[in-house]
Design an enzyme around this catalytic site. Structure first.
Site, short mmCIF file in Angstrom:
data_model
loop_
_atom_site.label_atom_id
_atom_site.label_comp_id
_atom_site.label_asym_id
_atom_site.label_seq_id
_atom_site.Cartn_x
_atom_site.Cartn_y
_atom_site.Cartn_z
CD GLU A 21 -2.96 -1.00 2.30
OE1 GLU A 21 -4.14 -0.64 2.10
OE2 GLU A 21 -2.52 -1.32 3.42
CE1 TYR A 53 -17.42 26.99 -0.53
CE2 TYR A 53 -18.58 27.85 1.38
CZ TYR A 53 -18.41 27.77 0.01
OH TYR A 53 -19.25 28.46 -0.81
CD GLU A 73 -8.95 3.15 12.12
OE1 GLU A 73 -9.80 2.25 12.08
OE2 GLU A 73 -7.92 3.13 11.39
CE LYS A 98 -6.36 2.12 1.99
NZ LYS A 98 -5.53 1.53 3.06
#
Length: 124
Positions: A21, A53, A73, A98
């Protein structure tokens, strides 16, 4: 409480637990819900009384692109911390998906934190 929403923010970053990854960036899809107060902006029509924003999007994309975490996380913690340190928001709901993590589903996380929970004072 008022909310600023930034949905479907596409970013590519190196993230993942497995060695493969980290060979090339992977796509993430991010949704942000930021608690704020629109009262002043209701009457002033001044960007200084609102959350910018476009600036939030820019900073989150940069943070993600420069990160090299193993876990979504951990990335979520970095994003939430950055938002609280940089913008006058009261709470943050963050979803990170993901899309290529699983073959037959989209994996992701969803977290909600208040400024008080994170122990971060309003930016000056």
């Amino acid at each position: 409480m008022d909310k600023v929403l930034i949905n479907d923010l596409y970013v590519e970053t190196v993230i993942g637990f497995y060695h493969w990854e980290h060979e090339e960036p992977q796509p993430l899809i991010i949704d942000l819900e930021l608690g704020t107060d629109f009262t002043d902006a209701f009457t002033s029509d001044d960007l200084g009384d609102a959350l910018n924003y476009a600036e939030i999007r820019k900073q989150i994309k940069m943070l993600c692109q420069e990160s090299r975490y193993h876990l979504l996380e951990r990335l979520a913690g970095a994003v939430v911390t950055h938002v609280f340190q940089s913008f006058p928001v009261t709470d943050v709901r963050l979803k990170i998906r993901k899309p290529h993590a699983l073959r037959d589903a989209v994996a992701g996380i969803d977290t909600y934190r208040t400024r008080e929970q994170m122990g971060i004072a309003l930016p000056q």
